[in-house]
Design an enzyme around this catalytic site. Structure first.
Site, PDB file in Angstrom:
ATOM      1  N   PRO A   2      16.540 -14.501   2.378  1.00  0.00           N
ATOM      2  CA  PRO A   2      15.084 -14.063   2.362  1.00  0.00           C
ATOM      3  C   PRO A   2      14.762 -12.998   1.073  1.00  0.00           C
ATOM      4  CG  PRO A   2      16.202 -13.236   3.966  1.00  0.00           C
ATOM      5  CD  PRO A   2      17.299 -13.839   3.312  1.00  0.00           C
ATOM      6  N   GLU A   3      13.582 -13.511   0.343  1.00  0.00           N
ATOM      7  CA  GLU A   3      13.427 -12.553  -0.764  1.00  0.00           C
ATOM      8  C   GLU A   3      12.071 -12.095  -0.559  1.00  0.00           C
ATOM      9  OE1 GLU A   3      13.903 -14.312  -4.717  1.00  0.00           O
ATOM     10  OE2 GLU A   3      15.855 -15.168  -4.079  1.00  0.00           O
ATOM     11  N   LYS A  58      12.086  -6.150   0.002  1.00  0.00           N
ATOM     12  CA  LYS A  58      12.528  -6.956   1.054  1.00  0.00           C
ATOM     13  C   LYS A  58      12.756  -6.104   2.437  1.00  0.00           C
ATOM     14  CE  LYS A  58      15.178  -9.009  -2.587  1.00  0.00           C
ATOM     15  NZ  LYS A  58      16.616  -9.139  -3.352  1.00  0.00           N
ATOM     16  N   HIS A  95      16.690 -16.489   6.933  1.00  0.00           N
ATOM     17  CA  HIS A  95      17.609 -17.490   6.478  1.00  0.00           C
ATOM     18  C   HIS A  95      17.872 -18.420   7.629  1.00  0.00           C
ATOM     19  CE1 HIS A  95      21.482 -19.285   5.312  1.00  0.00           C
ATOM     20  NE2 HIS A  95      21.085 -18.877   4.033  1.00  0.00           N
ATOM     21  N   ARG A 127      26.299 -13.880   8.558  1.00  0.00           N
ATOM     22  CA  ARG A 127      27.308 -12.986   7.625  1.00  0.00           C
ATOM     23  C   ARG A 127      27.191 -11.536   8.225  1.00  0.00           C
ATOM     24  NH1 ARG A 127      25.740 -16.117   2.226  1.00  0.00           N
ATOM     25  NH2 ARG A 127      26.524 -18.101   2.985  1.00  0.00           N
ATOM     26  N   ARG A 170      17.198  -1.714 -20.988  1.00  0.00           N
ATOM     27  CA  ARG A 170      18.435  -1.817 -20.424  1.00  0.00           C
ATOM     28  C   ARG A 170      19.090  -2.962 -21.525  1.00  0.00           C
ATOM     29  NH1 ARG A 170      18.456  -1.707 -14.708  1.00  0.00           N
ATOM     30  NH2 ARG A 170      20.457  -2.192 -15.005  1.00  0.00           N
ATOM     31  N   ARG A 274      25.876 -13.634 -10.464  1.00  0.00           N
ATOM     32  CA  ARG A 274      25.305 -14.576  -9.756  1.00  0.00           C
ATOM     33  C   ARG A 274      25.361 -16.003  -9.970  1.00  0.00           C
ATOM     34  NH1 ARG A 274      25.125 -10.653  -6.247  1.00  0.00           N
ATOM     35  NH2 ARG A 274      23.769  -9.123  -6.359  1.00  0.00           N
TER      36      ARG A 274
END
Length: 291
Positions: A2-3, A58, A95, A127, A170, A274
């Site tokens: 989930p975003e 989130k 999810h 999870r 960055r 990722r």
DNA sequence: AACTACTCCTGGAGGC
DNA sequence: TGCCTCCAGGAGTAGT
């Protein structure tokens, strides 16, 4: 996973299905998922009424009666389903749980909550990364402040100028900056890939190398991608499914398929630790600023 | 301070 | 079929 769009979609449904309801029971199967602030326990939820449901990045924030706040993070695999007394779907999001998603509770159902109207809310998580925190208002304020979440990408604080400045600071890949919740709150792996595809920027580009015009494109792309997911997700996705289960229109999860813009095969690799998808033609390495 | 690597977890996929 | 390894990834933490 989930975003922002998934969490916001869930929040909007819960506002209708939960606000004004009183909690009548609360059970946690896996204790570590639930953390209570000083002097509090799960029992303190009983009899509390849900006054407001908000979102920060989130995180879901439930404001309860008697100055309590329940903060929920679904992390990678959390899902919430709220069913009425006659098992009608009132709200769902997060999810999906493979295979056993439709009959609740099942073995990955770790939190069960019932309400005065005899409806039941289930939190499932294969999870076991999801977290619920029960805090007093003051502690919740501090907790959320300590998260140092960046602006919401759909709100006014997220501007092209802000994004450009953040990128300039960055030297990590541009994708890592999008994923940094302290830069912008709510973007995860999927929408980071999609946004970079829309903006035609290679995910592995050093953030510092992003020109101002590119940052502007990326800003637009992030909003476009999130708004699309939010708009399409609410109406279409059935219970037990996540918005992110739909095929993504652009690149995420499409390795080996042709890029819808140029036909080049979408590649998959690792960026910022990722799984990352991109089109090697559209999202070409550009050294505009070095030149 | 900035960045990287590891950790928490389990189910599913792929190799042999 | 069955065992093994790898992968999925948000975010906290430890190490460089």
């Amino acid at each position: 996973m989930p975003e922002l769009p998934e969490v916001e979609s869930l929040r909007r449904q819960l506002v209708h299905s939960l606000v004004g309801r009183t909690i009548t029971s609360f059970e946690v199967g896996v204790p570590k998922l639930f953390q209570a602030g000083p002097g509090l326990s799960g029992g303190d939820l009983l009899g509390k009424t849900i006054l407001r449901i908000g979102r920060k990045g989130k995180l879901l924030r439930w404001d309860l009666s008697d100055g309590l706040v329940l903060v929920i993070h679904l992390k990678l695999a959390g899902q919430i389903v709220h069913l009425s007394e006659d098992r009608q779907d009132l709200a769902h999001g997060g999810h999906p749980v493979p295979r056993w998603g439709f009959s609740l509770p099942h073995k990955a159902t770790h939190v069960t909550m019932t309400f005065g109207d005899a409806s039941t809310l289930y939190l499932t998580d294969i999870r076991q990364f999801a977290r619920l925190r029960l805090l007093r208002t003051r502690d919740a304020r501090r907790f959320l402040k300590d998260q140092r979440l960046g602006p919401d990408p759909l709100k006014a604080g997220f501007t092209p100028t802000y994004l450009y400045a953040a990128l300039q600071r960055r030297s990590v890949p541009v994708k890592a900056v999008l994923l940094d919740q302290q830069v912008v709150g709510g973007i995860g792996n999927i929408y980071a890939d999609e946004s970079l595809w829309v903006a035609r920027i290679l995910p592995s580009r050093s953030a510092r190398s992003i020109a101002e015009a590119e940052a502007k494109r990326l800003h637009l792309a992030v909003r476009r991608v999130l708004r699309y997911a939010l708009r399409e997700g609410v109406a279409v996705v059935p219970q037990g499914k996540a918005i992110s289960d739909r095929p993504f229109p652009y690149c995420h999860g499409r390795a080996g398929a042709p890029c819808s813009r140029c036909g080049t095969t979408i590649l998959k690799g690792r960026v910022a630790g990722r799984g990352t998808y991109w089109c090697p033609t559209c999202q070409i390495e550009i050294h505009a600023r070095a030149a």
